[in-house]
Design a protein around this motif. Structure first.
Motif, PDB file in Angstrom:
ATOM      1  N   SER A  37      33.364 -23.476  30.827  1.00  0.00           N
ATOM      2  CA  SER A  37      32.192 -24.053  30.137  1.00  0.00           C
ATOM      3  C   SER A  37      31.645 -23.081  29.103  1.00  0.00           C
ATOM      4  O   SER A  37      32.009 -21.909  29.072  1.00  0.00           O
ATOM      5  CB  SER A  37      31.061 -24.344  31.133  1.00  0.00           C
ATOM      6  N   ASP A  39      27.994 -22.099  28.321  1.00  0.00           N
ATOM      7  CA  ASP A  39      26.549 -22.174  28.605  1.00  0.00           C
ATOM      8  C   ASP A  39      26.005 -20.763  28.731  1.00  0.00           C
ATOM      9  O   ASP A  39      26.760 -19.796  28.624  1.00  0.00           O
ATOM     10  CB  ASP A  39      26.304 -22.992  29.884  1.00  0.00           C
ATOM     11  N   TRP A  41      24.996 -19.055  31.274  1.00  0.00           N
ATOM     12  CA  TRP A  41      25.553 -18.274  32.382  1.00  0.00           C
ATOM     13  C   TRP A  41      26.912 -17.682  31.974  1.00  0.00           C
ATOM     14  O   TRP A  41      27.185 -16.523  32.181  1.00  0.00           O
ATOM     15  CB  TRP A  41      25.718 -19.181  33.606  1.00  0.00           C
ATOM     16  N   ARG A  42      27.764 -18.515  31.310  1.00  0.00           N
ATOM     17  CA  ARG A  42      29.098 -18.060  30.868  1.00  0.00           C
ATOM     18  C   ARG A  42      28.951 -17.010  29.763  1.00  0.00           C
ATOM     19  O   ARG A  42      29.682 -16.030  29.717  1.00  0.00           O
ATOM     20  CB  ARG A  42      29.928 -19.235  30.308  1.00  0.00           C
ATOM     21  N   ASP A 116      34.286 -16.991  39.864  1.00  0.00           N
ATOM     22  CA  ASP A 116      33.252 -17.975  40.207  1.00  0.00           C
ATOM     23  C   ASP A 116      33.828 -19.232  40.867  1.00  0.00           C
ATOM     24  O   ASP A 116      33.451 -19.571  41.971  1.00  0.00           O
ATOM     25  CB  ASP A 116      32.406 -18.269  38.944  1.00  0.00           C
ATOM     26  N   ARG A 117      34.775 -19.915  40.227  1.00  0.00           N
ATOM     27  CA  ARG A 117      35.349 -21.127  40.815  1.00  0.00           C
ATOM     28  C   ARG A 117      36.779 -20.845  41.289  1.00  0.00           C
ATOM     29  O   ARG A 117      37.422 -19.918  40.807  1.00  0.00           O
ATOM     30  CB  ARG A 117      35.361 -22.260  39.787  1.00  0.00           C
ATOM     31  N   PRO A 164      32.484 -24.657  43.470  1.00  0.00           N
ATOM     32  CA  PRO A 164      31.107 -24.317  43.863  1.00  0.00           C
ATOM     33  C   PRO A 164      30.315 -25.560  44.269  1.00  0.00           C
ATOM     34  O   PRO A 164      29.540 -25.525  45.222  1.00  0.00           O
ATOM     35  CB  PRO A 164      30.519 -23.661  42.611  1.00  0.00           C
ATOM     36  N   ARG A 168      28.926 -25.627  47.906  1.00  0.00           N
ATOM     37  CA  ARG A 168      27.459 -25.609  48.028  1.00  0.00           C
ATOM     38  C   ARG A 168      26.991 -26.870  48.785  1.00  0.00           C
ATOM     39  O   ARG A 168      26.116 -26.797  49.635  1.00  0.00           O
ATOM     40  CB  ARG A 168      26.803 -25.572  46.631  1.00  0.00           C
ATOM     41  N   TRP A 192      26.916 -30.181  36.359  1.00  0.00           N
ATOM     42  CA  TRP A 192      26.394 -28.884  35.875  1.00  0.00           C
ATOM     43  C   TRP A 192      25.605 -29.017  34.577  1.00  0.00           C
ATOM     44  O   TRP A 192      25.171 -28.032  34.005  1.00  0.00           O
ATOM     45  CB  TRP A 192      27.514 -27.857  35.630  1.00  0.00           C
ATOM     46  N   ASN A 218      22.373 -26.114  39.958  1.00  0.00           N
ATOM     47  CA  ASN A 218      22.078 -24.984  39.050  1.00  0.00           C
ATOM     48  C   ASN A 218      20.746 -25.220  38.354  1.00  0.00           C
ATOM     49  O   ASN A 218      20.200 -26.329  38.373  1.00  0.00           O
ATOM     50  CB  ASN A 218      23.234 -24.697  38.074  1.00  0.00           C
ATOM     51  N   ARG A 220      19.958 -25.231  35.265  1.00  0.00           N
ATOM     52  CA  ARG A 220      19.986 -26.119  34.089  1.00  0.00           C
ATOM     53  C   ARG A 220      19.754 -27.557  34.518  1.00  0.00           C
ATOM     54  O   ARG A 220      18.971 -28.303  33.914  1.00  0.00           O
ATOM     55  CB  ARG A 220      21.360 -25.980  33.423  1.00  0.00           C
ATOM     56  N   ASP A 244      21.187 -19.914  40.112  1.00  0.00           N
ATOM     57  CA  ASP A 244      21.598 -19.060  38.973  1.00  0.00           C
ATOM     58  C   ASP A 244      20.577 -17.955  38.744  1.00  0.00           C
ATOM     59  O   ASP A 244      20.946 -16.798  38.616  1.00  0.00           O
ATOM     60  CB  ASP A 244      21.804 -19.812  37.642  1.00  0.00           C
ATOM     61  N   TYR A 267      22.869 -16.280  41.153  1.00  0.00           N
ATOM     62  CA  TYR A 267      24.319 -16.507  41.197  1.00  0.00           C
ATOM     63  C   TYR A 267      24.918 -15.506  40.202  1.00  0.00           C
ATOM     64  O   TYR A 267      24.985 -15.762  38.994  1.00  0.00           O
ATOM     65  CB  TYR A 267      24.643 -17.953  40.796  1.00  0.00           C
TER      66      TYR A 267
HETATM   67  C1  FRU Z   1      27.933 -22.077  34.652  1.00  0.00           C
HETATM   68  C2  FRU Z   1      27.708 -22.769  35.918  1.00  0.00           C
HETATM   69  C3  FRU Z   1      26.571 -22.225  36.680  1.00  0.00           C
HETATM   70  C4  FRU Z   1      26.939 -22.508  38.067  1.00  0.00           C
HETATM   71  C5  FRU Z   1      28.384 -22.204  38.029  1.00  0.00           C
HETATM   72  C6  FRU Z   1      29.193 -22.842  39.039  1.00  0.00           C
HETATM   73  O1  FRU Z   1      28.956 -22.616  33.948  1.00  0.00           O
HETATM   74  O2  FRU Z   1      27.534 -24.137  35.707  1.00  0.00           O
HETATM   75  O3  FRU Z   1      25.375 -22.757  36.230  1.00  0.00           O
HETATM   76  O4  FRU Z   1      26.244 -21.820  38.989  1.00  0.00           O
HETATM   77  O5  FRU Z   1      28.802 -22.566  36.787  1.00  0.00           O
HETATM   78  O6  FRU Z   1      30.521 -22.614  38.805  1.00  0.00           O
END
Ligand code: FRU
Length: 594
Positions: A37, A39, A41-42, A116-117, A164, A168, A192, A218, A220, A244, A267
């Motif tokens: 993604s 965003d 966080w990324r 993360d995933r 996730p 979760r 997400w 999350n 967002r 997050d 997170y």
């Molecule tokens: C970011 C996100 C986070 C979330 C995570 C899960 O891309 O959407 O907001 O915690 O990925 O993989």
């Protein structure tokens, strides 16, 4: 000399190659990063990766973002495989869809770090991320505590196929089981994304007139759900819990401080850890297969402290960036200076090399000059010797000329003498021949007297021929020899002349045979005297070189309209080498061939 030049050139090339490799500084490791993604966080994770990679000067990081699209992410990963990256970092959008391409990379020997995933197989090298099961459980405990064991909850999950979201949700359900007084009204997928969560929340609000807590997987999505509730003027009636806890405007931490979110769970992005473990893998060091990053709840009680700390951290980050920039500039300056230094060093060495080459060529030139002058002296000596030899040869030549002249004169005198004597012989010989002819014409002489007269006639004739030959020789010498053609029968003449050799053949007991085709006509125009001379010469020679009891065969034949006379004799023959020279005047075959 050439060898010395080649060595200098070789060393200079080596030096240049070495310098070039020092200056070029090509990164040793190429790491491909495939993010699912795009965003906040990324982006935070990416900047942590880039910042950490700067600590290693032999790493090149390439980041590609699939924007929540499985097909696009598969293409990104294939691009990295084709590029031959040394290591692949993947945050899979959805586990099932991305598993095959990740396995393909892993099977090709590319180390794969999942962040993360996760994927649906264990064909990966390492995993780094938080424990989403633990987070699910902690969220349930937090909500249970918040509602004091009674109330209603709705859940908005992340993308259904991403691990996730699955983990979760599963652990949240398990955690909520501990609170029988709390009802999970509904679970809806927000993928997400803020807008999707907002839309889903509107539907939930329509369905459920009373909701105490909204758990969005999350921040967002929690913010999107809050906005939906706000639009329906129900935001104050419920609490919003997210995950997050990112700092920054409109992110989780700000929303908590502004009262829009009740709580969020950290997170961690862990970009720095990703690079550290990637480098451990690439450098063959030991590394953990699973790295679980810690989590913690953030709510109104610790959000201000966190904000202060994150502000402080971001100030420090800024300073680090500043320092990084400074370091980079210094590095560039250093690289330039290094290039100049190496360049000057190369130029200096080139100069030294050239000087050595010049010195060596001068030395070689001097040596060659010395050798040349020696050779010149030698040549002068040889020339003097040759001049001396030439003058000696010239003296010898003039002496030889003198001798040859004297010899010529003596020969001439002898020839004149022989000619005169031959003339003198011819007259008495003719005078003897005529009476013999007259006696032979007289029939009184019969029997033995006639035989003796015929023998006398023959021998007188031979003597006359010999005398004539001497006179002919003079004619040839003076160029006055003429060809007198007259009707001539070759076969008849040869048979006649053969009789002259009867006595000589008998004397040496030689077997003689004369062969000629009887049906051929051998009449022609020829100089009879010369023909006789030739025939007698050949026959006499054959006689001379045939031993006692030998054999002589003379053949007359016609080959391709030419008359061919062959004389064979036993005992000796003329070698093929001598045949070439046989028509040279006075040529004599050396020795006898047996
Ligand atoms: C970011 C996100 C986070 C979330 C995570 C899960 O891309 O959407 O907001 O915690 O990925 O993989």
């Amino acid at each position: 000399m050439k060898q010395a030049h080649s060595w200098i050139l070789f060393f200079l090339c080596l030096l240049c190659a070495g310098l070039a490799s020092c200056i070029r500084n090509t990164p040793r490791y190429h790491i491909g990063i495939s993010q699912c993604s795009d965003d906040e966080w990324r982006r935070q994770m990416n900047s942590e990766i880039i910042r950490e990679a700067r600590f290693y000067d032999d790493v090149q990081v390439e980041i590609r973002t699939a924007k929540d699209d499985n097909v696009r992410q598969e293409a990104d990963i294939r691009h990295f495989i084709n590029e031959g990256v040394d290591l692949l970092v993947v945050a899979p959008n959805e586990a099932q869809s991305i598993t095959p391409i990740v396995e393909e990379a892993y099977n090709k020997g590319i180390p794969v770090i999942l962040v993360d995933r996760k994927i649906s197989s264990d064909r990966y090298t390492a995993y780094i991320g938080a424990d989403n099961h633990a987070i699910g459980r902690e969220v349930a405990a937090y909500i249970g505590n918040l509602l004091q064991g009674n109330g209603s909850v709705v859940e908005i999950t992340g993308l259904a196929g991403s691990t996730p979201a699955i983990e979760r949700h599963e652990s949240f359900l398990k955690g909520m089981a501990a609170y029988p007084g709390i009802r999970l009204l509904a679970t809806s997928e927000g993928a997400w994304l803020r807008r999707q969560a907002s839309e889903k929340m509107e539907a939930l609000l329509d369905s459920f007139p009373h909701i105490d807590v909204v758990f969005a997987q999350n921040d967002r999505m929690a913010s999107g759900a809050y906005e939906a509730a706000l639009r329906k003027q129900r935001a104050r009636q419920m609490s919003f819990v997210g995950i997050d806890a990112l700092s920054g405007e409109h992110y989780g931490l700000e929303d908590i401080l502004a009262g829009r979110l009740t709580a969020s769970f950290i997170y961690p992005t862990g970009g720095d850890r990703v690079v550290q473990i990637a480098m451990d893998i690439l450098q063959g060091k030991t590394f953990p297969r699973e790295t679980i990053l810690g989590t913690s709840v953030v709510d109104s009680t610790n959000a201000p402290v966190m904000k202060m700390q994150t502000a402080h951290i971001s100030t420090l980050d800024g300073k680090i960036e500043l320092l990084n920039g400074e370091i980079n500039r210094s590095l560039v300056r250093y690289a330039t200076q290094q290039t100049i230094l190496y360049g000057s060093l190369a130029a200096l060495l080139l100069l030294v090399g050239m000087l050595v080459a010049v010195y060596l060529s001068l030395r070689a030139k001097n040596r060659m000059n010395r050798e040349l002058s020696l050779q010149k002296e030698l040549l002068i000596e040889q020339k003097d010797l040759l001049i001396e030899q030439k003058s000696q040869l010239e003296t010898q030549k003039s002496q030889l000329e003198q001798l040859s002249h004297e010899l010529e004169e003596a020969t001439h005198a002898k020839l004149v003498f022989f000619t005169n004597i031959s003339h003198d012989f011819r007259t008495p010989l003719t005078l003897i021949a005529d009476p013999i002819e007259q006696l032979l014409a007289n029939p009184v002489f019969d029997g033995q007297p006639r035989q003796l007269l015929l023998l006398m006639k023959k021998n007188v004739h031979i003597l006359l021929r010999l005398v004539n030959q001497i006179l002919d020789f003079r004619k040839v010498e003076n160029g006055r020899m003429e060809l007198r053609l007259e009707p001539f029968d070759l076969l008849d003449s040869f048979r006649n002349w053969n009789d002259s050799f009867c006595m000589a053949l008998l004397k040496k007991h030689i077997t003689f045979s004369f062969e000629a085709p009887s049906d051929m006509d051998f009449r022609m125009q020829a100089d009879a005297e010369k023909m006789e001379c030739i025939y007698f010469n050949l026959f006499s020679n054959a006689l001379k070189y045939t031993p006692e009891n030998g054999k002589i065969t003379i053949c007359l034949a016609v080959v391709a309209e030419n008359y061919v006379l062959s004389v064979f004799n036993s005992g000796s023959y003329i070698s093929s080498a001598d045949v070439e020279a046989i028509f040279q005047r006075f040529y004599q075959v050396s020795g006898h061939q047996a």
